[in-house]
Design an enzyme around this catalytic site. Structure first.
Site, short mmCIF file in Angstrom:
data_model
loop_
_atom_site.label_atom_id
_atom_site.label_comp_id
_atom_site.label_asym_id
_atom_site.label_seq_id
_atom_site.Cartn_x
_atom_site.Cartn_y
_atom_site.Cartn_z
N SER A 1 -4.41 -3.62 -2.29
CA SER A 1 -3.55 -2.36 -2.04
C SER A 1 -4.45 -1.25 -1.32
O SER A 1 -5.78 -1.18 -1.85
CB SER A 1 -2.77 -2.05 -3.24
OG SER A 1 -2.01 -0.67 -2.97
N GLU B 1 -4.31 2.82 -1.38
CA GLU B 1 -3.70 4.13 -1.94
C GLU B 1 -4.61 5.01 -1.12
O GLU B 1 -5.68 5.40 -1.78
CB GLU B 1 -3.82 4.02 -3.25
CG GLU B 1 -2.71 3.46 -4.11
CD GLU B 1 -2.97 2.01 -4.24
OE1 GLU B 1 -1.85 0.95 -4.35
OE2 GLU B 1 -4.22 1.46 -3.97
N SER C 1 0.64 -1.14 -0.02
CA SER C 1 -0.14 -0.30 0.04
C SER C 1 0.89 1.28 0.06
O SER C 1 2.08 0.97 -0.10
CB SER C 1 -0.87 0.09 1.18
OG SER C 1 -1.91 -1.09 1.44
#
Length: 464
Positions: free
Chosen positions: A292, A294, A254
């Site tokens: 992930s 973000e 991340s």
């Protein structure tokens, strides 16, 4: 385990490699601390080696603190916002941040399993400093972002304690920011190379407002073959060289980014600015994978929203939406460079179970840059270049850096958000520009109105 021989030269920031990193110049420190009043501090925990023993180590983690407003953010709050590109991650306090559009606590970065401990540490710190919290004042929800550092760190051992939170906050300072294997970025990996904390800034030319913008990232995402360094496909070549080096395979990772600017922005404008951080992350090679996170947090230092006031209203400076484009470009550039700075400054690290994360080989990057240098040299770095040929009809308010003064910069002629052009003359029964200086334009004895600045021929309401 096969390891590539480590380079012996010093680690340097991305800009020192000669990479093409955008058209805007960085600030004095090329860091988020170039935004006045922003402080950054770290607490780094590195202990033990060998096999993983949950609760005992090895430990490769820490805490990074970003303090807006010289640390007085609780009493004198600031406009804030954020953006989630992919949400397989966490920033505690973000729900309230997006609802109220206010930053009122320090921003802390750490590992996934330490969010609760860090949030508790910040709460204790603020309650000790402001005893009225929860009574005289409202309660607080600290803003704490996380990434998964379990490839190198005994993450389930939860080694981050209150003293580490206080150390990061108390160490927070202006000036150059330590990058790479420090603070919350100690155990982070980026594109299968060692990542961590990175930062960068941009200073807009005066004709574009002269604003400063900074980005700090805790970078922990990606796969090697996707890596782009200054737009060059470095990762595709390095993936072959490092094919026998074990990589983490269960997690894509991340990234948490923090944006600060002294441009006077409202919360919705900060949200829009944070969206463009995703473009900078994509430049380095992220595709925001399923697993992930973000997540971006941003704030503006231009306006203070006081916690205590006897007034019912407060006044704010606000940048026109039509003037945001240079900031969008600047935040994309700064994000890309911040991630690359994290990788360039990070050193190799061995963590739990002897898991190894190599550093980005800077010599290899230099070879790419040297091979492409003739191409870079042929491009004139003129910030006002466009794909359209030059013509006499070129807009007079075109973005130009260092060629015009603030006084000669004309108002924008772009359309507003509603799609209606700005009027060139006042609407009926509305005083024109001259009215503000000399009173309304009055008809003469024959009923003729004298010409205004936008009406050289004049108009008449009487007989010819």
């Amino acid at each position: 385990m096969v390891r590539i021989p480590e380079e012996t030269g010093p680690r340097v920031r991305a800009r020192e490699l000669g990479l093409p990193l955008g058209r805007f110049k960085p600030g004095k420190f090329n860091a988020i601390t170039d935004v006045e009043g922003v402080l950054v501090g770290h607490s780094t925990i590195i202990q033990g080696e060998g096999p993983l023993r949950p609760g005992h180590g090895p430990v490769r983690t820490g805490v990074t603190a970003i303090l807006p407003n010289l640390g007085n953010i609780f009493m004198d709050r600031m406009s804030g916002g954020g953006f989630v590109l992919n949400g397989a991650g966490e920033v505690s306090g973000m729900t309230q941040l997006m609802e109220w559009g206010l930053i009122e606590t320090p921003i802390l970065l750490t590992n996934t399993m330490a969010v609760g401990a860090v949030s508790d540490g910040v709460a204790r710190y603020l309650v000790q400093r402001y005893p009225g919290i929860g009574d005289e004042h409202d309660v607080i929800i600290p803003v704490v972002g996380e990434c998964d550092d379990s490839w190198l760190n005994d993450i389930s051992g939860r080694h981050v304690r209150q003293e580490h939170v206080l150390e990061a906050i108390n160490n927070a300072a202006t000036g150059p920011v330590r990058e790479g294997n420090v603070g919350g970025g100690t155990g982070m990996v980026t594109c299968d190379f060692k990542g961590g904390i990175g930062t960068s800034s941009r200073k807009l030319p005066e004709v574009l407002g002269g604003y400063t913008l900074g980005v700090l990232v805790m970078s922990n995402f990606g796969k090697m073959h996707n890596l782009r360094v200054g737009g060059l496909p470095v990762g595709e070549v390095l993936a072959e060289k490092f094919k026998n080096t074990p990589h983490r395979g269960k997690s894509y990772g991340s990234i948490i980014a923090v944006v600060a600017t002294d441009a006077p922005l409202l919360s919705h404008q900060i949200n829009r600015l944070c969206k463009r951080v995703g473009l900078g992350i994509g430049r380095v090679g992220s595709y925001a994978a399923h697993g992930s996170g973000e997540i971006v947090v941003g704030f503006s230092t231009a306006n203070i929203i006081p916690r205590r006031t006897q007034k019912m209203v407060y006044k704010m400076k606000i940048l026109l939406d039509q003037r945001l484009d240079p900031l969008y470009e600047a935040v994309m550039e700064a994000t890309e460079e911040a991630i690359l700075n994290a990788m360039c400054m990070a050193t190799p690290m061995t963590g739990v179970n002897d898991n190894y994360s190599p550093a980005l080989p800077l010599d290899e990057v230099r070879r790419f840059v040297d091979a492409c240098r003739p191409i870079f040299a042929s491009v004139k770095k003129r910030p006002h270049q466009t794909s359209a040929p030059a013509s006499k009809e070129r807009p007079s308010d075109e973005d130009r850096e260092g060629e015009v003064t603030v006084s000669s910069a004309l108002p924008t002629n772009v359309r507003g958000a509603e799609g209606i052009p700005f009027p060139t003359r006042p609407a009926p029964n509305e005083p024109g520009p001259e009215a503000d200086r000399e009173g309304p334009l009055m008809p003469d004895s024959r009923g003729n109105v004298p010409p205004g600045p936008d009406d050289p021929e004049g108009s008449s309401s009487g007989s010819p």
